[in-house]
Scaffold this active site. Structure first.
Site, PDB file in Angstrom:
ATOM      1  N   GLU A 105      -9.621  -1.644   5.155  1.00  0.00           N
ATOM      2  CA  GLU A 105     -10.299  -1.393   6.421  1.00  0.00           C
ATOM      3  C   GLU A 105     -11.551  -2.264   6.517  1.00  0.00           C
ATOM      4  O   GLU A 105     -12.013  -2.812   5.500  1.00  0.00           O
ATOM      5  CB  GLU A 105     -10.690   0.084   6.496  1.00  0.00           C
ATOM      6  CG  GLU A 105      -9.510   1.046   6.433  1.00  0.00           C
ATOM      7  CD  GLU A 105      -8.711   1.110   7.747  1.00  0.00           C
ATOM      8  OE1 GLU A 105      -8.794   0.163   8.555  1.00  0.00           O
ATOM      9  OE2 GLU A 105      -8.008   2.109   7.947  1.00  0.00           O
ATOM     10  N   ASP A 111       0.820  -1.213   0.000  1.00  0.00           N
ATOM     11  CA  ASP A 111       0.000   0.000   0.000  1.00  0.00           C
ATOM     12  C   ASP A 111       0.852   1.260   0.000  1.00  0.00           C
ATOM     13  O   ASP A 111       2.075   1.204   0.148  1.00  0.00           O
ATOM     14  CB  ASP A 111      -0.956  -0.014   1.204  1.00  0.00           C
ATOM     15  CG  ASP A 111      -0.287  -0.472   2.501  1.00  0.00           C
ATOM     16  OD1 ASP A 111       0.957  -0.497   2.551  1.00  0.00           O
ATOM     17  OD2 ASP A 111      -1.004  -0.794   3.453  1.00  0.00           O
ATOM     18  N   HIS A 122      -7.483  -4.737   9.947  1.00  0.00           N
ATOM     19  CA  HIS A 122      -7.165  -4.477   8.535  1.00  0.00           C
ATOM     20  C   HIS A 122      -5.876  -5.162   8.105  1.00  0.00           C
ATOM     21  O   HIS A 122      -4.975  -5.384   8.905  1.00  0.00           O
ATOM     22  CB  HIS A 122      -7.164  -2.972   8.210  1.00  0.00           C
ATOM     23  CG  HIS A 122      -5.993  -2.178   8.706  1.00  0.00           C
ATOM     24  ND1 HIS A 122      -6.135  -1.093   9.539  1.00  0.00           N
ATOM     25  CD2 HIS A 122      -4.667  -2.284   8.461  1.00  0.00           C
ATOM     26  CE1 HIS A 122      -4.941  -0.571   9.776  1.00  0.00           C
ATOM     27  NE2 HIS A 122      -4.042  -1.280   9.142  1.00  0.00           N
TER      28      HIS A 122
END
Ligand code: GLP
Length: 262
Positions: A144, A68, A139
């Site tokens: 999430e 990410d 998460h």
């Protein structure tokens, strides 16, 4: 269900996980590895760097994909995941910088960035081993609660809890923590051929109990690992403290019901 290994401490977890990566790279020098940020995997990267040096493992052809990135944070900001992965993984282990990728959080190209990243992962042949931490809300990556279990790399809005958790990396100032991120989806993560999820400390115990022993639900994204054929969860005793089936899991230290040498 995922395999659960309860270790004595973080150092033992790091040795175990680093050895999985080192063994893979020795067998397949062009291995594709999945990298995570956060404090949890840091000791794994240190252990891998040490093992690569000690055994003179050639890592120059290894490709890597981070999970990410923050959206709109300059790539060269010290807390961009590009910088974090470069400083904590690429440089110390000695990977080739051009082969280690993070999603592109640049606002100018953000609309295409998810698809571009998916294509890059696919064209690499897919991720051999993915390492994961877990958020206190369950998460993985930045998926999430409420994220689709079939999701692919895309933009997400960070929850207030995650922004608060991560404010420690931004001088404790919540206002500096970006609102959005780009993250591999849960479907993307599940495509990895092997997954190692690590968690330490009591503040992860609820998330781990939900992920490992709760129902599979998008409200605990890490519970999706129950659907994966080769997922291992490596915990210290504090992170494992709320598991009901504690006696059935594998322990790496003495005097525990499920003790095994791993
Ligand atoms: C961030 C990362 C996650 C990581 C989580 C936990 O939100 N995007 O990949 O698992 O932090 O962080 P830590 O390992 O510091 O507890």
């Amino acid at each position: 269900m995922a395999e659960v290994i309860i270790v004595k401490d973080q150092a033992q977890a790091a040795t175990l996980a680093a050895n999985v990566f080192a063994t893979l790279i020795k067998r397949k020098p062009t291995a594709v590895i999945g990298l995570a940020t956060g404090s949890t995997p840091l000791k794994v990267y240190e252990a891998l760097a040490a093992q690569v040096k000690a055994e003179q493992i050639d890592v120059s052809n290894v490709r890597g994909f981070a999970l990410d990135e923050y959206v709109g944070l300059d790539k060269n900001h010290p807390e961009s995941y590009y910088s974090v992965i470069n400083n904590n993984v690429t440089v110390p282990v000695g990977f080739t910088p051009g082969l280690i990728n993070t999603p592109n959080g640049d606002l100018a190209t953000i609309e295409q960035a998810g698809e571009v990243y998916e294509t890059l992962i696919r064209s690499s042949g897919g991720i051999d081993v993915q390492i994961l931490g877990i958020g206190t809300d369950g998460h993985i990556g930045f998926n999430e609660p409420g994220s689709s279990l079939a999701s692919r790399t895309r933009i997400k809005t960070l929850t207030q809890q995650t922004r608060q958790d991560n404010a420690r990396f931004f001088d404790g100032d919540l206002n500096q923590v970006p609102m959005h991120c780009i993250t591999q989806g849960i479907g993307t993560i599940l495509d990895a051929r092997q997954i190692l999820l690590l968690a330490f400390g009591e503040n992860k115990a609820d998330a781990i109990a939900a992920a490992v022993e709760g129902g599979v639900s998008s409200f605990c994204p890490a519970s999706a690992l129950q659907l994966h054929p080769h997922a291992t969860v490596i915990l210290d005793e504090a992170a494992a403290s709320k598991l009901k089936l504690k006696d059935y899991y594998t322990y790496t230290f003495d005097n525990k019901p499920g003790w095994q040498s791993v």
